[in-house]
Scaffold this motif. Structure first.
Motif, PDB file in Angstrom:
ATOM      1  N   MET A   1       0.840  -1.174   0.000  1.00 50.14           N
ATOM      2  CA  MET A   1       0.000   0.000   0.000  1.00 50.14           C
ATOM      3  C   MET A   1       0.893   1.248   0.000  1.00 50.14           C
ATOM      4  O   MET A   1       1.816   1.368   0.789  1.00 50.14           O
ATOM      5  CB  MET A   1      -0.890  -0.021   1.235  1.00 50.14           C
ATOM      6  CG  MET A   1      -1.836   1.107   1.306  1.00 50.14           C
ATOM      7  SD  MET A   1      -3.001   0.779   2.633  1.00 50.14           S
ATOM      8  CE  MET A   1      -3.741   2.336   2.779  1.00 50.14           C
ATOM      9  N   LEU A   2       0.577   2.146  -0.891  1.00 50.29           N
ATOM     10  CA  LEU A   2       1.361   3.379  -1.004  1.00 50.29           C
ATOM     11  C   LEU A   2       0.843   4.416  -0.021  1.00 50.29           C
ATOM     12  O   LEU A   2      -0.355   4.586   0.142  1.00 50.29           O
ATOM     13  CB  LEU A   2       1.261   3.949  -2.413  1.00 50.29           C
ATOM     14  CG  LEU A   2       1.865   3.116  -3.521  1.00 50.29           C
ATOM     15  CD1 LEU A   2       1.570   3.738  -4.866  1.00 50.29           C
ATOM     16  CD2 LEU A   2       3.353   2.995  -3.318  1.00 50.29           C
ATOM     17  N   LYS A   3       1.765   5.088   0.612  1.00 53.74           N
ATOM     18  CA  LYS A   3       1.395   6.154   1.536  1.00 53.74           C
ATOM     19  C   LYS A   3       2.087   7.433   1.095  1.00 53.74           C
ATOM     20  O   LYS A   3       3.290   7.441   0.829  1.00 53.74           O
ATOM     21  CB  LYS A   3       1.807   5.813   2.959  1.00 53.74           C
ATOM     22  CG  LYS A   3       1.035   4.650   3.541  1.00 53.74           C
ATOM     23  CD  LYS A   3       1.412   4.420   4.970  1.00 53.74           C
ATOM     24  CE  LYS A   3       0.621   3.250   5.526  1.00 53.74           C
ATOM     25  NZ  LYS A   3       0.947   2.993   6.912  1.00 53.74           N
ATOM     26  N   ILE A   4       1.311   8.481   1.032  1.00 48.47           N
ATOM     27  CA  ILE A   4       1.836   9.788   0.670  1.00 48.47           C
ATOM     28  C   ILE A   4       1.488  10.752   1.794  1.00 48.47           C
ATOM     29  O   ILE A   4       0.325  10.914   2.138  1.00 48.47           O
ATOM     30  CB  ILE A   4       1.214  10.296  -0.651  1.00 48.47           C
ATOM     31  CG1 ILE A   4       1.469   9.337  -1.803  1.00 48.47           C
ATOM     32  CG2 ILE A   4       1.723  11.674  -0.996  1.00 48.47           C
ATOM     33  CD1 ILE A   4       2.902   9.206  -2.211  1.00 48.47           C
ATOM     34  N   ARG A  14      -0.598  18.596  -5.849  1.00 47.06           N
ATOM     35  CA  ARG A  14       0.806  18.183  -5.903  1.00 47.06           C
ATOM     36  C   ARG A  14       0.987  16.808  -5.236  1.00 47.06           C
ATOM     37  O   ARG A  14       1.727  15.953  -5.732  1.00 47.06           O
ATOM     38  CB  ARG A  14       1.675  19.235  -5.199  1.00 47.06           C
ATOM     39  CG  ARG A  14       3.128  18.945  -5.257  1.00 47.06           C
ATOM     40  CD  ARG A  14       3.674  19.191  -6.650  1.00 47.06           C
ATOM     41  NE  ARG A  14       5.099  18.922  -6.635  1.00 47.06           N
ATOM     42  CZ  ARG A  14       5.752  18.363  -7.629  1.00 47.06           C
ATOM     43  NH1 ARG A  14       5.134  18.068  -8.737  1.00 47.06           N
ATOM     44  NH2 ARG A  14       7.027  18.120  -7.534  1.00 47.06           N
ATOM     45  N   ALA A  15       0.294  16.599  -4.116  1.00 46.04           N
ATOM     46  CA  ALA A  15       0.379  15.309  -3.432  1.00 46.04           C
ATOM     47  C   ALA A  15      -0.214  14.208  -4.306  1.00 46.04           C
ATOM     48  O   ALA A  15       0.326  13.091  -4.365  1.00 46.04           O
ATOM     49  CB  ALA A  15      -0.350  15.382  -2.094  1.00 46.04           C
ATOM     50  N   LEU A  16      -1.310  14.502  -4.992  1.00 46.75           N
ATOM     51  CA  LEU A  16      -1.913  13.519  -5.899  1.00 46.75           C
ATOM     52  C   LEU A  16      -0.961  13.184  -7.042  1.00 46.75           C
ATOM     53  O   LEU A  16      -0.868  12.032  -7.458  1.00 46.75           O
ATOM     54  CB  LEU A  16      -3.217  14.062  -6.480  1.00 46.75           C
ATOM     55  CG  LEU A  16      -4.474  13.740  -5.698  1.00 46.75           C
ATOM     56  CD1 LEU A  16      -5.660  14.489  -6.276  1.00 46.75           C
ATOM     57  CD2 LEU A  16      -4.741  12.270  -5.675  1.00 46.75           C
ATOM     58  N   LYS A  17      -0.264  14.180  -7.531  1.00 43.61           N
ATOM     59  CA  LYS A  17       0.698  13.971  -8.603  1.00 43.61           C
ATOM     60  C   LYS A  17       1.812  13.038  -8.139  1.00 43.61           C
ATOM     61  O   LYS A  17       2.224  12.125  -8.865  1.00 43.61           O
ATOM     62  CB  LYS A  17       1.271  15.310  -9.051  1.00 43.61           C
ATOM     63  CG  LYS A  17       2.066  15.252 -10.315  1.00 43.61           C
ATOM     64  CD  LYS A  17       2.442  16.645 -10.777  1.00 43.61           C
ATOM     65  CE  LYS A  17       3.141  16.589 -12.107  1.00 43.61           C
ATOM     66  NZ  LYS A  17       3.447  17.910 -12.619  1.00 43.61           N
ATOM     67  N   TYR A  23       2.571   5.250  -8.016  1.00 40.73           N
ATOM     68  CA  TYR A  23       1.740   4.136  -8.460  1.00 40.73           C
ATOM     69  C   TYR A  23       2.192   3.648  -9.826  1.00 40.73           C
ATOM     70  O   TYR A  23       2.291   2.449 -10.068  1.00 40.73           O
ATOM     71  CB  TYR A  23       0.265   4.555  -8.506  1.00 40.73           C
ATOM     72  CG  TYR A  23      -0.669   3.420  -8.853  1.00 40.73           C
ATOM     73  CD1 TYR A  23      -1.027   2.486  -7.894  1.00 40.73           C
ATOM     74  CD2 TYR A  23      -1.184   3.283 -10.127  1.00 40.73           C
ATOM     75  CE1 TYR A  23      -1.874   1.445  -8.202  1.00 40.73           C
ATOM     76  CE2 TYR A  23      -2.028   2.247 -10.444  1.00 40.73           C
ATOM     77  CZ  TYR A  23      -2.377   1.330  -9.479  1.00 40.73           C
ATOM     78  OH  TYR A  23      -3.211   0.299  -9.792  1.00 40.73           O
ATOM     79  N   ARG A  24       2.491   4.581 -10.721  1.00 32.65           N
ATOM     80  CA  ARG A  24       2.930   4.219 -12.069  1.00 32.65           C
ATOM     81  C   ARG A  24       4.269   3.494 -12.017  1.00 32.65           C
ATOM     82  O   ARG A  24       4.507   2.547 -12.761  1.00 32.65           O
ATOM     83  CB  ARG A  24       3.031   5.475 -12.928  1.00 32.65           C
ATOM     84  CG  ARG A  24       3.273   5.215 -14.386  1.00 32.65           C
ATOM     85  CD  ARG A  24       3.220   6.461 -15.254  1.00 32.65           C
ATOM     86  NE  ARG A  24       4.004   7.559 -14.726  1.00 32.65           N
ATOM     87  CZ  ARG A  24       3.500   8.733 -14.325  1.00 32.65           C
ATOM     88  NH1 ARG A  24       2.214   8.961 -14.403  1.00 32.65           N
ATOM     89  NH2 ARG A  24       4.291   9.680 -13.861  1.00 32.65           N
ATOM     90  N   ASN A  25       5.148   3.901 -11.110  1.00 33.33           N
ATOM     91  CA  ASN A  25       6.464   3.277 -10.994  1.00 33.33           C
ATOM     92  C   ASN A  25       6.405   1.864 -10.436  1.00 33.33           C
ATOM     93  O   ASN A  25       7.340   1.089 -10.627  1.00 33.33           O
ATOM     94  CB  ASN A  25       7.397   4.133 -10.150  1.00 33.33           C
ATOM     95  CG  ASN A  25       7.820   5.389 -10.871  1.00 33.33           C
ATOM     96  OD1 ASN A  25       7.720   5.463 -12.094  1.00 33.33           O
ATOM     97  ND2 ASN A  25       8.277   6.377 -10.140  1.00 33.33           N
ATOM     98  N   THR A  26       5.332   1.502  -9.742  1.00 34.99           N
ATOM     99  CA  THR A  26       5.205   0.138  -9.236  1.00 34.99           C
ATOM    100  C   THR A  26       4.808  -0.830 -10.335  1.00 34.99           C
ATOM    101  O   THR A  26       4.921  -2.035 -10.158  1.00 34.99           O
ATOM    102  CB  THR A  26       4.159   0.045  -8.110  1.00 34.99           C
ATOM    103  OG1 THR A  26       2.890   0.448  -8.617  1.00 34.99           O
ATOM    104  CG2 THR A  26       4.538   0.877  -6.919  1.00 34.99           C
ATOM    105  N   LYS A  27       4.330  -0.300 -11.468  1.00 36.34           N
ATOM    106  CA  LYS A  27       3.924  -1.091 -12.639  1.00 36.34           C
ATOM    107  C   LYS A  27       2.796  -2.056 -12.320  1.00 36.34           C
ATOM    108  O   LYS A  27       2.641  -3.100 -12.938  1.00 36.34           O
ATOM    109  CB  LYS A  27       5.119  -1.814 -13.243  1.00 36.34           C
ATOM    110  CG  LYS A  27       6.182  -0.846 -13.703  1.00 36.34           C
ATOM    111  CD  LYS A  27       7.267  -1.488 -14.460  1.00 36.34           C
ATOM    112  CE  LYS A  27       8.259  -0.420 -14.867  1.00 36.34           C
ATOM    113  NZ  LYS A  27       9.353  -0.926 -15.618  1.00 36.34           N
ATOM    114  N   ARG A  28       2.009  -1.723 -11.339  1.00 43.49           N
ATOM    115  CA  ARG A  28       0.868  -2.554 -10.961  1.00 43.49           C
ATOM    116  C   ARG A  28      -0.189  -2.568 -12.062  1.00 43.49           C
ATOM    117  O   ARG A  28      -0.752  -3.599 -12.374  1.00 43.49           O
ATOM    118  CB  ARG A  28       0.278  -2.007  -9.653  1.00 43.49           C
ATOM    119  CG  ARG A  28      -0.875  -2.750  -9.125  1.00 43.49           C
ATOM    120  CD  ARG A  28      -0.416  -3.936  -8.335  1.00 43.49           C
ATOM    121  NE  ARG A  28      -1.573  -4.495  -7.670  1.00 43.49           N
ATOM    122  CZ  ARG A  28      -1.733  -5.772  -7.476  1.00 43.49           C
ATOM    123  NH1 ARG A  28      -0.785  -6.603  -7.832  1.00 43.49           N
ATOM    124  NH2 ARG A  28      -2.795  -6.236  -6.893  1.00 43.49           N
TER     125      ARG A  28
END
Length: 65
Positions: A1-4, A14-17, A23-28
């Motif tokens: 789970m990603l936490k920002i 900016r936080a959403l970006k 998320y994109r870098n995890t390649k899920r």
């Protein structure tokens, strides 16, 4: 789970970006799309060979430049 964690004074956009980038870098999403349809082993092998050939050609061009 990603936490920002939203930093003080940081906009929610900016936080959403940052979240979307992580998320994109995890390649899920790529994995989910690949699992939607079955691909034969021979097609996967052909695809990986073609990708390797492209990478080798690209690296050789960079070395020669």
């Amino acid at each position: 789970m990603l936490k920002i964690e939203v930093k003080p004074g940081e906009s929610i956009e900016r936080a959403l970006k940052r979240y979307k980038r992580k998320y994109r870098n995890t390649k899920r999403l790529d994995e989910i799309r690949d699992r939607q349809e079955f691909t034969k082993k021979s097609v996967e092998k052909r695809k990986t060979k073609k990708k390797a050939q492209y990478k080798e050609k690209f690296l050789n061009e960079q070395e020669n430049s």
